[in-house]
Scaffold this motif. Structure first.
Motif, PDB file in Angstrom:
ATOM      1  N   GLN A  65      42.496  44.732  38.530  1.00 44.23           N
ATOM      2  CA  GLN A  65      41.149  44.432  38.346  1.00 44.23           C
ATOM      3  C   GLN A  65      40.634  44.232  37.021  1.00 44.23           C
ATOM      4  OE1 GLN A  65      39.004  47.516  40.603  1.00 44.23           O
ATOM      5  NE2 GLN A  65      38.573  46.032  42.140  1.00 44.23           N
ATOM      6  N   MET A  66      41.058  45.200  36.189  1.00 44.49           N
ATOM      7  CA  MET A  66      40.833  44.929  34.671  1.00 44.49           C
ATOM      8  C   MET A  66      41.420  43.729  34.205  1.00 44.49           C
ATOM      9  SD  MET A  66      41.201  48.987  33.568  1.00 44.49           S
ATOM     10  CE  MET A  66      40.790  48.593  31.732  1.00 44.49           C
ATOM     11  N   HIS A  71      45.854  49.182  41.487  1.00 46.46           N
ATOM     12  CA  HIS A  71      44.694  48.311  41.524  1.00 46.46           C
ATOM     13  C   HIS A  71      43.744  48.279  40.489  1.00 46.46           C
ATOM     14  CE1 HIS A  71      41.754  46.548  44.266  1.00 46.46           C
ATOM     15  NE2 HIS A  71      40.910  47.380  44.101  1.00 46.46           N
ATOM     16  N   THR A  72      43.522  49.375  39.986  1.00 41.50           N
ATOM     17  CA  THR A  72      42.489  49.400  38.800  1.00 41.50           C
ATOM     18  C   THR A  72      42.835  48.617  37.802  1.00 41.50           C
ATOM     19  OG1 THR A  72      41.913  51.496  39.742  1.00 41.50           O
ATOM     20  CG2 THR A  72      41.293  51.059  37.321  1.00 41.50           C
ATOM     21  N   ARG A  73      44.207  48.630  37.469  1.00 45.72           N
ATOM     22  CA  ARG A  73      44.842  47.663  36.110  1.00 45.72           C
ATOM     23  C   ARG A  73      44.883  46.384  36.454  1.00 45.72           C
ATOM     24  NH1 ARG A  73      46.590  50.825  31.983  1.00 45.72           N
ATOM     25  NH2 ARG A  73      47.748  52.891  32.338  1.00 45.72           N
ATOM     26  N   ASP A  85      47.615  45.295  28.606  1.00 41.36           N
ATOM     27  CA  ASP A  85      47.343  45.505  29.864  1.00 41.36           C
ATOM     28  C   ASP A  85      48.391  45.000  30.970  1.00 41.36           C
ATOM     29  OD1 ASP A  85      44.868  46.457  29.438  1.00 41.36           O
ATOM     30  OD2 ASP A  85      43.647  44.734  29.717  1.00 41.36           O
ATOM     31  N   THR A 113      46.297  53.412  43.605  1.00 40.64           N
ATOM     32  CA  THR A 113      45.209  53.211  42.824  1.00 40.64           C
ATOM     33  C   THR A 113      45.196  52.732  41.375  1.00 40.64           C
ATOM     34  OG1 THR A 113      44.203  54.931  44.435  1.00 40.64           O
ATOM     35  CG2 THR A 113      42.996  54.722  42.442  1.00 40.64           C
ATOM     36  N   VAL A 114      45.864  53.193  40.609  1.00 44.23           N
ATOM     37  CA  VAL A 114      46.074  52.922  39.112  1.00 44.23           C
ATOM     38  C   VAL A 114      46.333  51.294  39.138  1.00 44.23           C
ATOM     39  CG1 VAL A 114      47.617  53.217  37.142  1.00 44.23           C
ATOM     40  CG2 VAL A 114      46.904  55.069  38.415  1.00 44.23           C
ATOM     41  N   HIS A 122      39.502  40.840  35.098  1.00 41.23           N
ATOM     42  CA  HIS A 122      38.532  40.583  34.443  1.00 41.23           C
ATOM     43  C   HIS A 122      38.470  40.129  33.178  1.00 41.23           C
ATOM     44  CE1 HIS A 122      35.783  41.871  37.756  1.00 41.23           C
ATOM     45  NE2 HIS A 122      36.385  43.259  37.997  1.00 41.23           N
TER      46      HIS A 122
END
Length: 406
Positions: free
Chosen positions: A199-200, A195-197, A216, A192-193, A203
């Motif tokens: 995505q960030m 995937h979130t990183r 990042d 999950t971490v 973006h």
């Protein structure tokens, strides 16, 4: 309405029951065939006995008086005179018939007869078949009880053996399910971490400055490395008991030095010093053990990594290898937070871990490394022990049998 799918354990148990029934039926059929063969052999032997007794009586009888028990005689001399034993009247009609064996019924009894011609006349020898029929009935009853007892015993044995043979498979499936469930739970958070990183980072591409993107990206790499460590632990743990361990001569001090060198950079990055000391009780004996260098490296790496996770910034991890007689020990000691006494009982249980981690910011504990150390120690005929006081650090001691002199 469709029924819910059966679990693997239910399918295995059902397969075991089906196998038990099939094996029981097969054994029952074998017992029935064996019983039939025994009875057929008995009948053949009985008929031969009856025939032999009738021939002996017919060829040796001088008169009709005093035949053997359950046997009768009827004689016709050449001059036409007929004489019989007390119960030989049923044989008189045969004095004018064909020679050979036959069965007759008379006076509620069944007789086996033999008609022979002799120089002095014709002889009819008869034997009452009732005693032989009684023997057959006794044999049938005995075979029936034996067949029933054998079938019941075979069913019991097959059911017992099938349960014993299925139980390890059922246990293996249960362990596999537990392992997969625990592994899925442990991997969900880092995935999950990641995937979130990711995505960030996606973006911010094209909008953020280089320093932010680099930060990042570094965080993403660090999380990926942590996930790789978890996967390595899982794979090593899953295959440790399945494959045969290497039986090489391994210098444990060299393994410890390699571990110290490989962990030094990471330890320095978190402000911790890793020291190595090798000592022999008599000053001459080496530190050789018999086993797998890769597995022992994994065990020492797990112990050092565990210590680094519990020591404060500026702390020290001491890695000491010692030879004392027939034992070689590798001790990993830290001056960190120590171990909660309540966690000591399950410290080496897979997926069990303590709550105090001082130098692993953003890195969750997974409770796999120490369980793997225990498995490696057991595979090498050794042991792993721990001593700790809260707030005063912890000391793990891996003890292994020393290799015999080269």
């Amino acid at each position: 309405m469709t029924s819910p799918p059966l679990s693997d354990l239910t399918v295995v148990k059902r397969a075991g029951r089906i196998a038990a029934v099939q094996a029981s039926v097969a054994l029952a059929l074998v017992l029935l065939v064996v019983g039939g063969v025994v009875f057929a052999v008995y009948l053949r032997a009985q008929n031969r006995q009856i025939g032999a007794e009738l021939r002996t009586l017919a060829m040796t009888a001088d008169d009709a008086n005093d035949p053997p028990p359950d046997m009768e005689l009827a004689l016709r001399e050449n001059n036409g005179h007929i004489s019989t034993s007390d119960g030989g009247e049923p044989g008189v009609p045969l004095l004018t018939g064909a020679t050979g064996f036959s069965d007759i019924h008379a006076n509620g009894r069944e007789y086996r007869t033999l008609v022979v011609d002799r120089p002095e006349g014709r002889v009819v020898a008869m034997t009452d078949l009732a005693p032989y029929h009684a023997g057959r009935n006794r044999l049938l009853m005995a075979l029936g009880f034996a067949e029933l007892a054998g079938i019941l015993a075979s069913i019991a044995v097959v059911v017992l053996l099938s349960r014993r043979s299925v139980r390890p498979l059922a246990n293996a499936l249960a362990l596999q399910r537990r392992f997969v469930a625990d592994a899925s739970h442990e991997l969900r958070a880092p995935l999950t971490v990641l995937h979130t990183r990711a995505q960030m980072l996606a973006h911010r591409v094209g909008t953020a400055d280089v320093r932010t993107l680099q930060k990042d990206a570094d965080a993403l790499v660090a999380d990926t490395r942590a996930l790789g460590d978890i996967v390595d632990d899982l794979l090593a743990s899953a295959t440790m008991a399945a494959r045969k361990q290497a039986r090489d001569r391994v210098d444990l001090s060299a393994v410890a030095m390699s571990v110290r060198d490989s962990m030094a950079s990471y330890a320095h990055s978190i402000g911790v010093t890793v020291n190595l000391e090798c000592e022999s009780a008599d000053g001459t004996a080496g530190f050789d053990v018999i086993g797998s260098a890769a597995a022992l490296r994994r065990a020492l790496t797990a112990l050092v990594d565990n210590a680094l996770g519990h020591v404060h910034h500026g702390g020290t991890v001491e890695l000491r290898v010692r030879r004392d007689g027939a034992k070689v020990t590798a001790t990993v000691a830290d001056d960190g937070v120590g171990i909660d006494p309540d966690a000591m009982a399950t410290l080496f249980t897979r997926f069990s871990h303590g709550a105090e981690h001082t130098t692993r910011e953003g890195r969750e504990p997974y409770g796999i490394g120490l369980a793997l150390v225990r498995e490696i120690a057991d595979a090498h005929g050794g042991d792993i022990a721990v001593a700790s006081k809260p707030g005063e650090g912890a000391t793990f001691t891996l003890t292994l049998p020393a290799a015999p002199p080269a």
